[in-house]
Design a protein around this motif. Structure first.
Motif, PDB file in Angstrom:
ATOM      1  N   GLY A   1     -26.223 -10.513   0.985  1.00  8.32           N
ATOM      2  CA  GLY A   1     -27.580 -10.444   1.511  1.00  8.32           C
ATOM      3  C   GLY A   1     -28.017  -9.044   1.860  1.00  8.32           C
ATOM      4  N   GLN A   2     -27.138  -8.054   1.619  1.00  5.57           N
ATOM      5  CA  GLN A   2     -27.435  -6.647   1.880  1.00  5.57           C
ATOM      6  C   GLN A   2     -27.889  -6.434   3.330  1.00  5.57           C
ATOM      7  OE1 GLN A   2     -30.171  -5.760  -1.334  1.00  5.57           O
ATOM      8  NE2 GLN A   2     -28.491  -5.271  -2.705  1.00  5.57           N
ATOM      9  N   ALA A   3     -29.003  -5.713   3.539  1.00  5.75           N
ATOM     10  CA  ALA A   3     -29.411  -5.361   4.903  1.00  5.75           C
ATOM     11  C   ALA A   3     -29.671  -6.600   5.755  1.00  5.75           C
ATOM     12  CB  ALA A   3     -30.655  -4.473   4.864  1.00  5.75           C
ATOM     13  N   GLU A   4     -30.325  -7.599   5.182  1.00  6.77           N
ATOM     14  CA  GLU A   4     -30.627  -8.810   5.946  1.00  6.77           C
ATOM     15  C   GLU A   4     -29.357  -9.589   6.277  1.00  6.77           C
ATOM     16  OE1 GLU A   4     -33.616  -9.445   7.140  1.00  6.77           O
ATOM     17  OE2 GLU A   4     -34.324  -7.602   6.184  1.00  6.77           O
ATOM     18  N   GLY A   5     -28.305  -9.370   5.488  1.00  6.24           N
ATOM     19  CA  GLY A   5     -27.058 -10.081   5.728  1.00  6.24           C
ATOM     20  C   GLY A   5     -26.386  -9.710   7.034  1.00  6.24           C
ATOM     21  N   HIS A   6     -26.698  -8.528   7.567  1.00  4.75           N
ATOM     22  CA  HIS A   6     -26.115  -8.115   8.848  1.00  4.75           C
ATOM     23  C   HIS A   6     -26.530  -9.067   9.968  1.00  4.75           C
ATOM     24  CE1 HIS A   6     -24.083  -4.300   8.050  1.00  4.75           C
ATOM     25  NE2 HIS A   6     -25.010  -4.064   7.149  1.00  4.75           N
ATOM     26  N   TYR A   7     -27.770  -9.526   9.915  1.00  6.83           N
ATOM     27  CA  TYR A   7     -28.252 -10.432  10.962  1.00  6.83           C
ATOM     28  C   TYR A   7     -27.475 -11.749  10.933  1.00  6.83           C
ATOM     29  CZ  TYR A   7     -32.203  -7.180  11.034  1.00  6.83           C
ATOM     30  OH  TYR A   7     -32.977  -6.052  11.118  1.00  6.83           O
ATOM     31  N   LYS A   8     -27.284 -12.283   9.734  1.00  3.94           N
ATOM     32  CA  LYS A   8     -26.546 -13.544   9.612  1.00  3.94           C
ATOM     33  C   LYS A   8     -25.105 -13.363  10.061  1.00  3.94           C
ATOM     34  CE  LYS A   8     -25.386 -17.273   6.396  1.00  3.94           C
ATOM     35  NZ  LYS A   8     -23.977 -17.339   6.826  1.00  3.94           N
ATOM     36  N   GLN A   9     -24.498 -12.217   9.689  1.00  8.35           N
ATOM     37  CA  GLN A   9     -23.114 -11.977  10.089  1.00  8.35           C
ATOM     38  C   GLN A   9     -22.995 -11.913  11.611  1.00  8.35           C
ATOM     39  OE1 GLN A   9     -20.907  -8.076   9.638  1.00  8.35           O
ATOM     40  NE2 GLN A   9     -19.989  -9.193   7.933  1.00  8.35           N
ATOM     41  N   TRP A  10     -23.977 -11.297  12.256  1.00  2.00           N
ATOM     42  CA  TRP A  10     -23.977 -11.187  13.721  1.00  2.00           C
ATOM     43  C   TRP A  10     -24.110 -12.562  14.367  1.00  2.00           C
ATOM     44  CZ3 TRP A  10     -27.889 -11.999  17.482  1.00  2.00           C
ATOM     45  CH2 TRP A  10     -27.584 -11.496  18.756  1.00  2.00           C
ATOM     46  N   VAL A  11     -25.027 -13.391  13.852  1.00  2.00           N
ATOM     47  CA  VAL A  11     -25.219 -14.739  14.392  1.00  2.00           C
ATOM     48  C   VAL A  11     -23.963 -15.575  14.185  1.00  2.00           C
ATOM     49  CG1 VAL A  11     -26.520 -16.881  14.139  1.00  2.00           C
ATOM     50  CG2 VAL A  11     -27.723 -14.688  14.115  1.00  2.00           C
ATOM     51  N   ASP A  12     -23.370 -15.491  12.991  1.00  2.00           N
ATOM     52  CA  ASP A  12     -22.155 -16.259  12.710  1.00  2.00           C
ATOM     53  C   ASP A  12     -21.023 -15.854  13.650  1.00  2.00           C
ATOM     54  OD1 ASP A  12     -23.440 -17.601  10.695  1.00  2.00           O
ATOM     55  OD2 ASP A  12     -22.618 -16.363   9.076  1.00  2.00           O
TER      56      ASP A  12
END
Length: 234
Positions: free
Chosen positions: A136-147
């Motif tokens: 997810g590139q840049a947006e993937g950081h948000y999902k990784q943080w939530v997970d």
């Protein structure tokens, strides 16, 4: 420094694996409010600043990090052509220049558009990928943080670890702002206004979060909380 330093120098901390800074010094611009009358706005960011950090590398070597903002830029590398943009192509000149023992390279904000210098070397040298890419590139950081929050502290690997990466990066940016605030710290001595925080280098104890050679700066490290609120343990 503001809110952009973490985005611009983040790649430096990731690649160089920097810890806490050991010292920092700076110079800042002076605002004028009338003819030959300097203004004094210590609680506001300056129009421009130049901040110089020093770190200890993994092998004990000194590593220097120089920050410039407000339109101030470093000297152009000799390897860069006269019509080539310094920094990221899409970042209006923002970015990072790395100077090593074997050459130089540059990148834009977030580490984008990384290039060796001279830029022709980028096509000639095959650099293997060292860091895995986040889905997810840049947006993937948000999902990784939530997970990671859902999984619980220490139960899921993240690509921006708190202790090893986020803490020294954040403390460095705050230390740069502390140097700027100390530069504008003034006191009255024998009826004259003096600026004892100018022209010196602040020595920093990152573990204990204290300036060791200019006590006046430590008043800005931790605030005194209002009556009725307990002193927070950091």
């Amino acid at each position: 420094l503001g809110d952009m330093a973490c985005h611009i120098v983040g790649p430096v901390f990731k690649v160089m694996e920097l810890g806490f800074p050991t010292e920092v010094n700076c110079s800042v611009s002076t605002p004028y409010v009338d003819n030959f009358k300097a203004g004094y706005f210590p609680d506001s960011a300056p129009l421009s600043s130049s901040v110089h950090f020093k770190y200890k590398g993994k092998n004990g070597e000194d590593i220097k990090l120089n920050w410039m903002d407000g339109g101030i830029q470093p000297e152009r590398p000799e390897e860069l052509g006269p019509n080539e943009i310094m920094g990221g192509h899409n970042d209006l000149g923002n970015g990072v220049i790395f100077e090593g023992t074997k050459g130089k390279m540059m990148c834009g904000v977030y580490g984008d558009d990384a290039q060796l210098l001279p830029t022709s070397r980028t096509q000639e040298v095959n650099v293997p990928q060292k860091y895995k890419r986040i889905p997810g590139q840049a947006e993937g950081h948000y999902k990784q943080w939530v997970d990671a929050c859902i999984a619980g502290y220490g139960k899921q690997e993240v690509d921006s670890p708190f202790v090893e990466y986020a803490v020294p990066l954040t403390q460095s940016i705050l230390m740069g702002n502390l140097a700027i605030r100390s530069f504008n710290y003034r006191k009255e001595v024998n009826g004259k206004i003096t600026y004892p925080g100018r022209g010196i280098t602040l020595e920093w104890d990152g573990v204990n979060r204290r300036v060791t050679n200019f006590e006046a700066a430590n008043q800005f490290v931790k605030r005194n909380y209002r009556e009725g609120w307990p002193d927070l343990e950091l």
